[in-house]
Design a protein around this motif. Structure first.
Motif, PDB file in Angstrom:
ATOM      1  N   LEU A  66       0.831  -1.214   0.000  1.00  0.00           N
ATOM      2  CA  LEU A  66       0.000   0.000   0.000  1.00  0.00           C
ATOM      3  C   LEU A  66       0.858   1.254   0.000  1.00  0.00           C
ATOM      4  O   LEU A  66       0.625   2.188  -0.760  1.00  0.00           O
ATOM      5  N   PHE A  67       1.871   1.256   0.867  1.00  0.00           N
ATOM      6  CA  PHE A  67       2.625   2.477   1.119  1.00  0.00           C
ATOM      7  C   PHE A  67       3.420   2.947  -0.103  1.00  0.00           C
ATOM      8  O   PHE A  67       3.321   4.112  -0.511  1.00  0.00           O
ATOM      9  N   PHE A  68       4.196   2.068  -0.700  1.00  0.00           N
ATOM     10  CA  PHE A  68       5.052   2.499  -1.806  1.00  0.00           C
ATOM     11  C   PHE A  68       4.266   2.828  -3.078  1.00  0.00           C
ATOM     12  O   PHE A  68       4.590   3.821  -3.753  1.00  0.00           O
ATOM     13  N   PRO A  69       3.223   2.062  -3.440  1.00  0.00           N
ATOM     14  CA  PRO A  69       2.378   2.526  -4.550  1.00  0.00           C
ATOM     15  C   PRO A  69       1.728   3.872  -4.255  1.00  0.00           C
ATOM     16  O   PRO A  69       1.566   4.710  -5.151  1.00  0.00           O
ATOM     17  N   GLY A  70       1.384   4.106  -2.978  1.00  0.00           N
ATOM     18  CA  GLY A  70       0.821   5.403  -2.601  1.00  0.00           C
ATOM     19  C   GLY A  70       1.804   6.530  -2.825  1.00  0.00           C
ATOM     20  O   GLY A  70       1.445   7.604  -3.319  1.00  0.00           O
ATOM     21  N   LEU A  71       3.067   6.305  -2.462  1.00  0.00           N
ATOM     22  CA  LEU A  71       4.096   7.319  -2.691  1.00  0.00           C
ATOM     23  C   LEU A  71       4.276   7.602  -4.177  1.00  0.00           C
ATOM     24  O   LEU A  71       4.440   8.760  -4.590  1.00  0.00           O
ATOM     25  N   LEU A  72       4.246   6.558  -4.993  1.00  0.00           N
ATOM     26  CA  LEU A  72       4.408   6.734  -6.441  1.00  0.00           C
ATOM     27  C   LEU A  72       3.238   7.519  -7.032  1.00  0.00           C
ATOM     28  O   LEU A  72       3.429   8.416  -7.870  1.00  0.00           O
ATOM     29  N   LEU A  73       2.025   7.204  -6.593  1.00  0.00           N
ATOM     30  CA  LEU A  73       0.854   7.919  -7.103  1.00  0.00           C
ATOM     31  C   LEU A  73       0.864   9.375  -6.652  1.00  0.00           C
ATOM     32  O   LEU A  73       0.500  10.274  -7.415  1.00  0.00           O
ATOM     33  N   LEU A  74       1.275   9.611  -5.399  1.00  0.00           N
ATOM     34  CA  LEU A  74       1.367  10.991  -4.915  1.00  0.00           C
ATOM     35  C   LEU A  74       2.396  11.773  -5.722  1.00  0.00           C
ATOM     36  O   LEU A  74       2.163  12.931  -6.091  1.00  0.00           O
ATOM     37  N   ALA A  75       3.543  11.145  -6.017  1.00  0.00           N
ATOM     38  CA  ALA A  75       4.577  11.806  -6.817  1.00  0.00           C
ATOM     39  C   ALA A  75       4.048  12.133  -8.207  1.00  0.00           C
ATOM     40  O   ALA A  75       4.254  13.248  -8.715  1.00  0.00           O
ATOM     41  N   ALA A  76       3.350  11.172  -8.820  1.00  0.00           N
ATOM     42  CA  ALA A  76       2.793  11.407 -10.160  1.00  0.00           C
ATOM     43  C   ALA A  76       1.762  12.529 -10.127  1.00  0.00           C
ATOM     44  O   ALA A  76       1.722  13.387 -11.024  1.00  0.00           O
ATOM     45  N   GLY A  77       0.921  12.540  -9.093  1.00  0.00           N
ATOM     46  CA  GLY A  77      -0.078  13.597  -8.970  1.00  0.00           C
ATOM     47  C   GLY A  77       0.553  14.957  -8.757  1.00  0.00           C
ATOM     48  O   GLY A  77       0.111  15.966  -9.334  1.00  0.00           O
ATOM     49  N   ALA A  78       1.596  15.019  -7.929  1.00  0.00           N
ATOM     50  CA  ALA A  78       2.271  16.293  -7.671  1.00  0.00           C
ATOM     51  C   ALA A  78       2.933  16.825  -8.931  1.00  0.00           C
ATOM     52  O   ALA A  78       2.886  18.035  -9.214  1.00  0.00           O
ATOM     53  N   ILE A  79       3.552  15.935  -9.705  1.00  0.00           N
ATOM     54  CA  ILE A  79       4.184  16.357 -10.956  1.00  0.00           C
ATOM     55  C   ILE A  79       3.131  16.858 -11.939  1.00  0.00           C
ATOM     56  O   ILE A  79       3.347  17.852 -12.649  1.00  0.00           O
ATOM     57  N   SER A  80       1.986  16.204 -11.972  1.00  0.00           N
ATOM     58  CA  SER A  80       0.907  16.652 -12.852  1.00  0.00           C
ATOM     59  C   SER A  80       0.405  18.037 -12.434  1.00  0.00           C
ATOM     60  O   SER A  80       0.128  18.896 -13.285  1.00  0.00           O
ATOM     61  N   PHE A  81       0.316  18.265 -11.131  1.00  0.00           N
ATOM     62  CA  PHE A  81      -0.086  19.587 -10.637  1.00  0.00           C
ATOM     63  C   PHE A  81       0.956  20.642 -11.007  1.00  0.00           C
ATOM     64  O   PHE A  81       0.602  21.769 -11.376  1.00  0.00           O
ATOM     65  N   ALA A  82       2.232  20.301 -10.902  1.00  0.00           N
ATOM     66  CA  ALA A  82       3.292  21.251 -11.268  1.00  0.00           C
ATOM     67  C   ALA A  82       3.176  21.624 -12.738  1.00  0.00           C
ATOM     68  O   ALA A  82       3.333  22.794 -13.109  1.00  0.00           O
ATOM     69  N   ALA A  83       2.880  20.624 -13.584  1.00  0.00           N
ATOM     70  CA  ALA A  83       2.706  20.900 -15.008  1.00  0.00           C
ATOM     71  C   ALA A  83       1.496  21.795 -15.242  1.00  0.00           C
ATOM     72  O   ALA A  83       1.516  22.689 -16.101  1.00  0.00           O
ATOM     73  N   ALA A  84       0.437  21.569 -14.465  1.00  0.00           N
ATOM     74  CA  ALA A  84      -0.770  22.391 -14.602  1.00  0.00           C
ATOM     75  C   ALA A  84      -0.500  23.836 -14.207  1.00  0.00           C
ATOM     76  O   ALA A  84      -0.921  24.778 -14.888  1.00  0.00           O
ATOM     77  N   VAL A  85       0.212  24.024 -13.083  1.00  0.00           N
ATOM     78  CA  VAL A  85       0.541  25.377 -12.625  1.00  0.00           C
ATOM     79  C   VAL A  85       1.436  26.069 -13.643  1.00  0.00           C
ATOM     80  O   VAL A  85       1.235  27.245 -13.978  1.00  0.00           O
ATOM     81  N   TRP A  86       2.414  25.361 -14.157  1.00  0.00           N
ATOM     82  CA  TRP A  86       3.354  25.944 -15.122  1.00  0.00           C
ATOM     83  C   TRP A  86       2.627  26.348 -16.406  1.00  0.00           C
ATOM     84  O   TRP A  86       2.863  27.424 -16.961  1.00  0.00           O
ATOM     85  N   LYS A  87       1.743  25.478 -16.868  1.00  0.00           N
ATOM     86  CA  LYS A  87       1.064  25.708 -18.137  1.00  0.00           C
ATOM     87  C   LYS A  87      -0.012  26.780 -18.043  1.00  0.00           C
ATOM     88  O   LYS A  87      -0.281  27.505 -19.002  1.00  0.00           O
ATOM     89  N   SER A  88      -0.624  26.909 -16.877  1.00  0.00           N
ATOM     90  CA  SER A  88      -1.787  27.788 -16.734  1.00  0.00           C
ATOM     91  C   SER A  88      -1.436  29.268 -16.772  1.00  0.00           C
ATOM     92  O   SER A  88      -2.262  30.098 -17.158  1.00  0.00           O
ATOM     93  N   ASN A  89      -0.224  29.632 -16.310  1.00  0.00           N
ATOM     94  CA  ASN A  89       0.173  31.037 -16.224  1.00  0.00           C
ATOM     95  C   ASN A  89      -0.713  31.828 -15.269  1.00  0.00           C
ATOM     96  O   ASN A  89      -0.869  33.036 -15.394  1.00  0.00           O
ATOM     97  N   VAL A  90      -1.288  31.132 -14.310  1.00  0.00           N
ATOM     98  CA  VAL A  90      -2.182  31.768 -13.341  1.00  0.00           C
ATOM     99  C   VAL A  90      -1.517  31.886 -11.971  1.00  0.00           C
ATOM    100  O   VAL A  90      -1.671  32.884 -11.286  1.00  0.00           O
ATOM    101  N   LEU A  91      -0.755  30.861 -11.577  1.00  0.00           N
ATOM    102  CA  LEU A  91      -0.013  30.857 -10.323  1.00  0.00           C
ATOM    103  C   LEU A  91       1.486  30.898 -10.621  1.00  0.00           C
ATOM    104  O   LEU A  91       1.905  30.559 -11.729  1.00  0.00           O
TER     105      LEU A  91
END
Length: 246
Positions: free
Chosen positions: A170-195
């Motif tokens: 449970l724990f390590f797949p959770g860490l991987l999914l959190l990392a993937a989600g955080a990277i996706s959010f970073a891409a969203a923030v970068w692309k949006s030009n809003v934040l």
């Protein structure tokens, strides 16, 4: 394919800039002020970031010691429970904070990426929490206290069985999914030009490197990355200067 305007910017860039200005007036802290969901999300994101920053600062790292007595004392320490409760609460608040970021980015070019990051992060946090707020916080402390009281370091074999047993599924797949989600959010923030662009990068780097096997110094630096990135995004969401191209 993007079309260029006479000023050299693409039509999409101009649309995002216009969206950013409008967002700063309505949601991001203009005359109408931030709406409730964004304000709540920003508050929870900042609180989550600070709690996750505190986690490695409070956590005893003597559990890495080759001496069983020191490992047992670390598990039995009140700081062990306090650190994991702080970290667990940080993870509890994180999905609410990320939902606020997604709400803030709705309608921008980063909306789709933010939604992907939201779903991945939610699942990841759900898989991480049973370990952080369950076995690590209270199970290992009970084992450590018993080992100290009975002066029986052999009991630590139970802790190892828990840590390196099936909970890793449970724990390590959770860490991987959190990392993937955080990277996706970073891409969203970068692309949006809003934040602020680099705020998302800092937060994503911190969450992606939230790995229990890293040395203490790196864990502390990692905590500060989360704290700086998360609070930067949160403050930008509720301030008049929330929409900037940084």
């Amino acid at each position: 394919m993007s079309h260029l305007t006479p000023g050299g910017k693409s039509v999409r860039d101009n649309e995002d800039t216009a969206f950013a200005r409008e967002r700063s007036k309505t949601v991001g802290g203009g005359e109408m002020g931030p709406n409730r969901s964004v304000r709540l999300g920003a508050t929870c994101l900042a609180a989550s970031a600070l709690l996750l920053t505190a986690f490695p600062l409070v956590r005893p790292f003597a559990d890495r010691s080759p001496h069983p007595e020191e490992v047992a004392a670390a598990f039995a320490s009140p700081s062990w429970v306090l650190a994991h409760v702080l970290g667990g609460l940080g993870f509890v608040l994180l999905p609410i904070g990320l939902f606020g970021v997604y709400t803030f980015l709705e309608g921008s070019s980063g909306e789709r990426r933010a939604f992907q990051g939201l779903i991945l992060s939610w699942i990841g946090v759900g898989l991480i929490l049973p370990t952080v707020l369950g076995t690590e916080a209270f199970g290992l402390r009970a084992i450590g206290q018993t080992a100290v009281q009975q002066k029986n370091p052999d009991l630590l074999a139970i802790a190892n069985a828990i840590r390196f047993g099936r909970q890793r599924m449970l724990f390590f797949p959770g860490l991987l999914l959190l990392a993937a989600g955080a990277i996706s959010f970073a891409a969203a923030v970068w692309k949006s030009n809003v934040l602020p662009r680099w705020s998302g990068v800092l937060l994503a780097a911190g969450l992606a490197l939230f790995l229990p096997l890293l040395p203490q110094a790196i864990r502390i630096v990692d905590g500060f990355l989360i704290g700086i990135g998360g609070t930067w995004i949160a403050l930008s969401m509720v301030s008049r200067k929330g929409a900037r191209d940084i």
